[in-house]
Design a protein around this motif. Structure first.
Motif, short mmCIF file in Angstrom:
data_model
loop_
_atom_site.label_atom_id
_atom_site.label_comp_id
_atom_site.label_asym_id
_atom_site.label_seq_id
_atom_site.Cartn_x
_atom_site.Cartn_y
_atom_site.Cartn_z
N SER A 97 -2.32 -1.18 6.95
CA SER A 97 -1.19 -1.28 6.02
C SER A 97 -0.40 0.01 6.12
N ARG A 98 0.83 -0.14 6.70
CA ARG A 98 1.72 1.03 6.76
C ARG A 98 2.35 1.15 5.38
N GLU A 99 2.43 2.36 4.89
CA GLU A 99 2.88 2.50 3.50
C GLU A 99 3.84 3.67 3.32
N VAL A 122 4.14 -1.53 0.76
CA VAL A 122 2.95 -1.84 1.56
C VAL A 122 3.23 -2.97 2.54
N SER A 123 2.40 -3.04 3.59
CA SER A 123 2.51 -4.10 4.59
C SER A 123 1.91 -5.39 4.03
N LEU A 125 -0.42 -7.07 5.08
CA LEU A 125 -1.88 -7.12 5.18
C LEU A 125 -2.59 -6.21 4.18
N ALA A 126 -1.82 -5.54 3.32
CA ALA A 126 -2.41 -4.55 2.39
C ALA A 126 -3.53 -5.15 1.54
N VAL A 129 -6.57 -5.39 3.71
CA VAL A 129 -7.13 -4.08 4.05
C VAL A 129 -7.84 -3.49 2.83
N ARG A 130 -7.20 -3.67 1.67
CA ARG A 130 -7.78 -3.10 0.44
C ARG A 130 -8.42 -4.20 -0.38
N TRP A 192 3.89 -1.66 -6.65
CA TRP A 192 3.86 -2.01 -5.24
C TRP A 192 4.95 -3.03 -4.91
N ASP A 194 7.24 -4.77 -1.11
CA ASP A 194 7.21 -5.01 0.34
C ASP A 194 7.78 -3.80 1.08
#
Lengths: 390, 223
Positions: A97-99, A122-123, A125-126, A129-130, A192, A194
């Motif tokens: 997740s690129r943030e 967040v990406s 897929l966040a 991932v989390r 949060w 996109d």
């Protein structure tokens, strides 16, 4: 041989008014002490429970926080392509997740005063991932739209974050579509949205502040970090995610601990003198009793021990009372604005077994120190003088 | 054989720069099984002499031998241990521990002797039976009359079977009838149980119970 414990306990019961006053004094100090420790524990827990043991966070080397970190998308692509990164079950996409992180100034619910709140782009897929993130009200944001979800704790503390509200940041409106929980972690103090919508809106195109990576095998982190750090194309390091957020507590945790120590020292000193005063009064009232015991053959050590034990009882009772009173603050939510990211971090006071143990030990220490000198005086009394006392 | 043998004892107190001689060259021998009354005006040194015999005070000079032990040779701890085995105390104001029951008070000296809890309780109850208070064993001192309190104190004094009983004005705080009972009890302990008793008293009727009366005046034994 020592005097029986019933002697000590009954002596305290007989002088119940003095005893209760001393217990209450020690209890109040222990309450404050345990509550301060609970605040520290809650703060640490909020940061420690942020992140997953399977994850690593990629940040720019030399940066103190995500806010001061930035690296290019190409660098992120290279790291994401590494075989040590876990893959999604379906399409095999790397679980990263690129943030981006920005700070918004929003009004506090209680008094309208401005406070800093972290907004995180967040990406998609966040959420994979989390782990541990769940929507508790409304829904999650839709990619490509100006929508945000709000951490439950910050939603309770900041105005204009109810579902359906429109949040105005950087001349853009963001609709609040959901509230989420994250196991009490610091993510619950964030908003949060996109990444692809937020990055251009907040002039953060071309890179990201951080990238969270799910590791296929957490044991590979050290080697992975060495690989990343050795790559001359970028200045990035990989840190275990939980460790990274826990380290963010550094200065605040230190300040809270120092505060707890200072308050404990000042109040504890007062309580020790209070206990000492009580014990001196008890010794004075029982001078002839002490003389009699000494005449019967009880040693100075027996007398010293008896009065120290009595004082320890006072301390123990005060400690138990203080710990019980401190539970009234358990779960109370507050926030600090002095984290490394300069944003508000909401957390709940957490009374742990370690806090209670520390409170009881502190109370026993007060009892011991408060009782030692009066007990010493009792033990040193001249028998013939003591027997003459009325 | 003398159970108390005092030779050339002086006791001097210092108050600021002033020197006060309380006992001046005392020689006293008390045979085993004797009942001695120490009499004299206030400040004559009777209680000080009693305290020396009991091992709760030390002479400035001279020798105090009690039950075959030279008390001046004992350390503080050894003296405490010696007291617990050799001396029984009877005080004017009974000096019972108010938060302990009668039997617990009597048990106190036995805590310094190696024995089981059951044995301790049994011996304490026996001592209370001797003084006629077994039925008050679980009473607290505040629930007893003055005479009963003094009898509990006597039970405490005899429970370790000491060689010497020291009594400081044992009837001083009692009405005439209770005082009579206490003196009778002390006579019984002396005659039947062969206890050596050294008693300080102002009361001539109490002193009459003793075999020997010794008089002190200004720190000197006069008779």
């Amino acid at each position: 041989m020592a005097l029986p414990l019933t002697y000590n306990i009954r002596s305290l019961v007989v002088r119940w008014k003095v005893t209760l006053l001393a217990i209450f004094g020690i209890g109040c100090v222990v309450t404050v002490f345990v509550v301060l420790l609970a605040m520290l524990a809650g703060f640490r827990l909020a940061l420690r429970s942020t992140g997953s043991p399977d994850n690593a966070i990629a940040v720019q080397r030399g940066s103190g926080s995500e806010l001061t970190s930035f690296f290019s998308g190409e660098a992120a692509d290279i790291i994401a392509a590494d075989a040590r990164v876990a893959r999604a079950a379906g399409d095999g996409a790397p679980l990263v997740s690129r943030e981006i992180v920005i700070i918004a100034n929003l009004p506090r619910r209680v008094d309208g005063a401005p406070t800093n709140v972290t907004i995180r782009g967040v990406s998609p897929l966040a959420f994979q991932v989390r782990r541990g993130l769940r929507i508790v009200k409304g829904r999650t944001f839709k990619p490509g739209l100006n929508e945000v979800i709000v951490g439950q704790r910050i939603g309770e503390r900041v105005r204009g974050l109810d579902i359906g509200a429109r949040l105005s940041v950087q001349k853009r409106d963001w609709e609040v579509v959901g509230h989420f929980q994250a196991d009490g972690s610091s993510f619950e103090s964030e908003i949060w949205g996109d990444l692809d919508v937020m990055a251009p809106a907040f002039q953060r195109t071309g890179g990201q502040n951080s990238m969270t990576v799910r590791l296929a095998d957490p044991a590979t982190l050290k080697a992975f970090d060495e690989t990343v750090q050795a790559d001359p194309r970028f200045q990035i390091r990989l840190v275990q995610e939980q460790q990274y957020y826990e380290d963010q507590a550094g200065p605040v945790a230190g300040s809270l601990l120092a505060l707890a120590g200072f308050v404990a020292l000042v109040m504890g000193t007062g309580a020790i003198f209070g206990a000492m005063n009580t014990m001196y009064a008890i010794v004075a009232a029982r001078t002839r009793e002490i003389g009699t015991l000494r005449a019967l053959g009880f040693s100075r050590l027996s007398i010293l021990t008896a009065f120290v034990v009595e004082s320890l009882f006072l301390g123990l009772a005060g400690g138990v009372l203080g710990c019980l009173l401190s539970f009234a603050a358990n779960g109370y939510t507050t926030a600090t604005g002095q984290t490394s990211s300069f944003s508000e971090l909401a957390f709940a006071f957490k009374i742990t077994p370690a806090n209670v143990t520390a409170g009881i030990l502190f109370a026993l220490a007060m009892g011991f120190l408060g009782g030692l000198l009066p007990a010493w005086r009792a033990a040193r009394l001249m028998i013939t003088s003591a027997l003459r006392e009325a | 054989m003398a159970i108390v043998d005092i030779e050339g004892v002086r006791k001097v107190y210092h108050r600021d720069s002033q020197e006060i001689t309380v006992l001046d060259g005392i020689n006293l021998r008390v045979p085993e099984g004797e009942f001695v009354a120490l009499m004299g005006p206030s400040g004559s040194g009777k209680t000080t002499l009693l305290n020396l015999i009991a091992g709760i005070d030390r002479p400035t000079s001279g020798r105090v031998m009690v039950a075959g032990t030279d008390l001046s040779l004992l350390s503080e701890g050894a003296l405490a241990s010696w007291r617990s085995h050799n001396v029984g105390f009877i005080f004017q104001f009974y000096n019972l521990i108010p938060v302990l029951t009668a039997v617990e008070n009597v048990e106190l000296p036995l805590l310094l002797v190696r024995m089981s809890k059951a044995q301790r309780r049994e011996r304490a109850l026996t001592a209370l039976r001797v003084v006629g208070l077994a039925d008050r064993a679980l009473h607290y001192p505040r629930q007893l009359s003055g005479g009963q309190e003094q009898r509990v104190a006597i039970a405490r004094a005899i429970v370790t079977d000491p060689k010497v009983l020291v009594a400081d004005e044992p009837t001083g705080d009692l009405d005439a009838r209770s005082a009579q009972e206490i003196l009778e009890l002390m006579e019984t302990l002396n005659k039947q149980f062969r206890k050596t008793i050294v008693m300080v008293t102002h009361d001539p009727r109490a002193a009459e119970r003793a075999h020997v009366q010794r008089h002190l005046d200004k720190g000197v034994l006069t008779a």
